[in-house]
Design a protein around this motif. Structure first.
Motif, PDB file in Angstrom:
ATOM      1  N   GLY A   1      64.747  52.615  11.371  1.00  0.00           N
ATOM      2  CA  GLY A   1      64.648  51.203  12.064  1.00  0.00           C
ATOM      3  C   GLY A   1      63.600  50.593  11.642  1.00  0.00           C
ATOM      4  O   GLY A   1      63.615  49.238  11.464  1.00  0.00           O
ATOM      5  N   ILE A   2      62.386  50.997  11.697  1.00  0.00           N
ATOM      6  CA  ILE A   2      61.146  50.293  11.288  1.00  0.00           C
ATOM      7  C   ILE A   2      61.042  49.738   9.625  1.00  0.00           C
ATOM      8  O   ILE A   2      60.915  48.688   9.591  1.00  0.00           O
ATOM      9  CB  ILE A   2      59.894  51.125  11.828  1.00  0.00           C
TER      10      ILE A   2
ATOM     11  N   VAL B   1      74.368  40.328  32.158  1.00  0.00           N
ATOM     12  CA  VAL B   1      73.160  40.846  31.652  1.00  0.00           C
ATOM     13  C   VAL B   1      71.970  40.211  31.848  1.00  0.00           C
ATOM     14  O   VAL B   1      71.641  38.824  31.729  1.00  0.00           O
ATOM     15  CB  VAL B   1      73.461  41.163  29.969  1.00  0.00           C
ATOM     16  N   ALA B   2      70.907  41.092  31.970  1.00  0.00           N
ATOM     17  CA  ALA B   2      69.578  40.554  32.087  1.00  0.00           C
ATOM     18  C   ALA B   2      68.914  40.479  30.756  1.00  0.00           C
ATOM     19  O   ALA B   2      67.994  41.418  30.371  1.00  0.00           O
ATOM     20  CB  ALA B   2      68.708  41.288  33.228  1.00  0.00           C
TER      21      ALA B   2
ATOM     22  N   GLY C   1      69.806  36.027  22.846  1.00  0.00           N
ATOM     23  CA  GLY C   1      69.924  36.727  21.572  1.00  0.00           C
ATOM     24  C   GLY C   1      70.377  38.140  21.970  1.00  0.00           C
ATOM     25  O   GLY C   1      71.100  38.662  20.919  1.00  0.00           O
TER      26      GLY C   1
ATOM     27  N   SER D   1      55.428  42.804  22.195  1.00  0.00           N
ATOM     28  CA  SER D   1      56.733  42.177  21.920  1.00  0.00           C
ATOM     29  C   SER D   1      57.359  41.517  23.014  1.00  0.00           C
ATOM     30  O   SER D   1      57.020  41.676  24.059  1.00  0.00           O
ATOM     31  CB  SER D   1      57.602  43.208  21.633  1.00  0.00           C
TER      32      SER D   1
ATOM     33  N   THR E   1      66.457  39.821  27.788  1.00  0.00           N
ATOM     34  CA  THR E   1      65.212  39.591  27.975  1.00  0.00           C
ATOM     35  C   THR E   1      64.574  38.431  26.856  1.00  0.00           C
ATOM     36  O   THR E   1      63.669  37.801  27.148  1.00  0.00           O
ATOM     37  CB  THR E   1      64.241  40.604  27.400  1.00  0.00           C
TER      38      THR E   1
ATOM     39  N   ALA F   1      66.533  46.105  26.168  1.00  0.00           N
ATOM     40  CA  ALA F   1      67.405  46.941  24.951  1.00  0.00           C
ATOM     41  C   ALA F   1      67.297  48.320  25.256  1.00  0.00           C
ATOM     42  O   ALA F   1      68.257  49.064  24.798  1.00  0.00           O
ATOM     43  CB  ALA F   1      67.112  46.361  23.753  1.00  0.00           C
TER      44      ALA F   1
ATOM     45  N   PRO G   1      55.746  48.810  22.457  1.00  0.00           N
ATOM     46  CA  PRO G   1      55.003  47.773  21.969  1.00  0.00           C
ATOM     47  C   PRO G   1      54.216  47.046  23.032  1.00  0.00           C
ATOM     48  O   PRO G   1      54.942  46.624  24.099  1.00  0.00           O
ATOM     49  CB  PRO G   1      55.993  46.968  20.884  1.00  0.00           C
TER      50      PRO G   1
ATOM     51  N   GLY H   1      66.743  43.137  17.519  1.00  0.00           N
ATOM     52  CA  GLY H   1      67.517  43.813  18.587  1.00  0.00           C
ATOM     53  C   GLY H   1      68.819  44.375  17.937  1.00  0.00           C
ATOM     54  O   GLY H   1      69.127  45.411  18.396  1.00  0.00           O
TER      55      GLY H   1
ATOM     56  N   LEU I   1      65.228  58.308  13.398  1.00  0.00           N
ATOM     57  CA  LEU I   1      65.888  57.135  13.502  1.00  0.00           C
ATOM     58  C   LEU I   1      64.954  55.698  13.439  1.00  0.00           C
ATOM     59  O   LEU I   1      65.236  54.734  13.094  1.00  0.00           O
ATOM     60  CB  LEU I   1      66.950  57.131  14.747  1.00  0.00           C
ATOM     61  N   ARG I   2      63.936  56.091  14.352  1.00  0.00           N
ATOM     62  CA  ARG I   2      62.878  55.009  14.531  1.00  0.00           C
ATOM     63  C   ARG I   2      62.288  54.792  13.319  1.00  0.00           C
ATOM     64  O   ARG I   2      61.957  53.527  12.929  1.00  0.00           O
ATOM     65  CB  ARG I   2      61.947  55.375  15.443  1.00  0.00           C
TER      66      ARG I   2
ATOM     67  N   ALA J   1      59.309  43.388  25.727  1.00  0.00           N
ATOM     68  CA  ALA J   1      58.557  44.386  26.328  1.00  0.00           C
ATOM     69  C   ALA J   1      57.644  43.687  27.673  1.00  0.00           C
ATOM     70  O   ALA J   1      57.579  44.233  28.624  1.00  0.00           O
ATOM     71  CB  ALA J   1      57.531  45.282  25.499  1.00  0.00           C
TER      72      ALA J   1
END
Ligand SMILES: CC(C)(COP(=O)(O)OP(=O)(O)OC[C@H]1O[C@@H](n2cnc3c(N)ncnc32)[C@H](O)[C@@H]1O)[C@@H](O)C(=O)NCCC(=O)NCCS
Ligand SMILES: Nc1ncnc2c1ncn2[C@@H]1O[C@H](COP(=O)(O)OP(=O)(O)OP(=O)(O)O)[C@@H](O)[C@H]1O
Length: 279
Positions: A86-87, A208-209, A262, A150, A211, A164, A147, A105, A82-83, A153
């Motif tokens: 996604g990339i 929500v916190a 966002g 980012s 980022t 996320a 990462p 996101g 999946l990653r 992160a």
């Protein structure tokens, strides 16, 4: 305007694949005003490098990638697969938008929901999509590569929040416990879909916190955003007679402070997807 009306009235029968449903939910999120600091069909909020047309282009580009993620989920893929998809999807998005990060996101959160929807259809497992994400991929999400540079992160490291990744690993609680009930309450109060989306968006910002808010405004920016949203919700949200003017004033205050939630926009699109997919 014609294109916009289409997003307001898209019948469920038009939504033939998981990918097209996911892309439509992204388009519906953008076609929602007033969302504090965010891009919509009315203005660009606190963003200088994106507008409505660019976000719609990004959403259209992602449709086949969401279908690929659904197919991978149906084929029993693990997080590594999946990653990788996604990339690739992130690369396609950047190529289509001239390098602007319109949906990073959303590829992650909505992409995982698509994979879970594919898995659920293939194996006829009647579990909520969030639970499938947590049970199948939760551990691998948390132990996967982080990462170094980012914005998200960096905000997680500096402010001790989960962002996320933690949301997804826990089964998307903000979608199920905050956004979906608010979407339904907003509908019941107004009978208006766009108002219901605004209600869900403000409920998310209150809780929500995000980022993105932390990256742009630090802890003070996040606290300001949550206070504004909580005051709006405590006064009845879109159930108050002058809700649109009040939400527009909050939007202006966010833009003046360069704040944009966002992550909450992504979570709103994800809630729209779950609302249709689990109906
Ligand atoms: C995990 C992701 C989102 C990267 O996040 P990172 O923490 O590095 O920060 P980055 O600033 O790039 O993006 C964070 C995004 O998360 C969203 N977000 C912010 N806060 C929150 C929150 N509290 N809850 C949910 N989403 C949030 C926002 O849209 C924001 O833009 C993702 O891009 C990633 O790792 N991609 C690799 C591909 C992948 O794993 N795909 C999964 C299969 S689809
Ligand atoms: N309607 C929307 N308006 C703005 N952002 C949105 C919207 N919908 C989703 N987003 C999310 O917000 C992210 C963009 O936010 P932002 O531009 O603040 O982040 P950034 O690219 O990390 O940093 P910056 O632009 O501050 O350097 C997108 O990747 C997307 O996931």
């Amino acid at each position: 305007m014609t294109a916009l009306l289409q997003y307001h009235s898209a019948p469920a029968s038009r939504l033939t694949s998981i990918g097209s449903l996911a892309a439509d939910c992204l388009k519906l999120e953008v076609a929602t005003y007033p969302k504090p600091g965010l891009v919509s069909h009315v203005d660009n909020g606190a963003h200088h490098d994106m507008d409505f047309a660019l976000l719609i282009r990004g959403a259209k580009t992602l449709e086949p990638w969401f279908d690929d993620l659904a197919a991978a989920g149906a084929a029993g893929a693990g997080m590594d697969r999946l990653r990788a998809i996604g990339i690739e999807a992130e690369r396609a998005m950047l190529a289509a938008t001239g390098g602007v990060n319109t949906h990073r996101g959303a590829i992650f959160g909505l992409g995982l929901l698509c994979a879970a929807a594919g898995f659920r259809q293939a194996y006829a497992i009647p579990l909520p999509l969030g639970r499938i994400i947590a049970e199948r991929w939760g551990e691998a999400i948390l132990s996967g590569p982080l990462p170094l540079r980012s914005h998200g992160a960096e905000a997680c490291r500096r402010h001790g929040v989960g962002g996320a990744r933690l949301e997804a690993a826990q089964g998307q609680p903000a979608v199920y416990d905050i956004a979906l009930p608010a979407l339904r309450a907003g509908r019941a109060a107004t009978g208006n879909e766009e108002a219901a989306r605004v209600h869900a968006c403000l409920a998310l910002i209150a809780a929500v916190a995000d980022t993105n808010l932390l990256h742009r405004g630090g802890a003070t920016g996040l606290a300001f955003a949550q206070r504004e949203a909580r005051t709006f919700m405590a006064a009845g949200g879109v159930g108050q007679p002058n809700w649109k003017a009040r939400a527009a004033a909050i939007h202006d205050a966010f833009v003046a402070r360069n704040l944009s939630p966002g992550g909450c926009a992504d979570l709103l699109a994800m809630a729209l997807f779950v609302d249709r997919e689990e109906a």
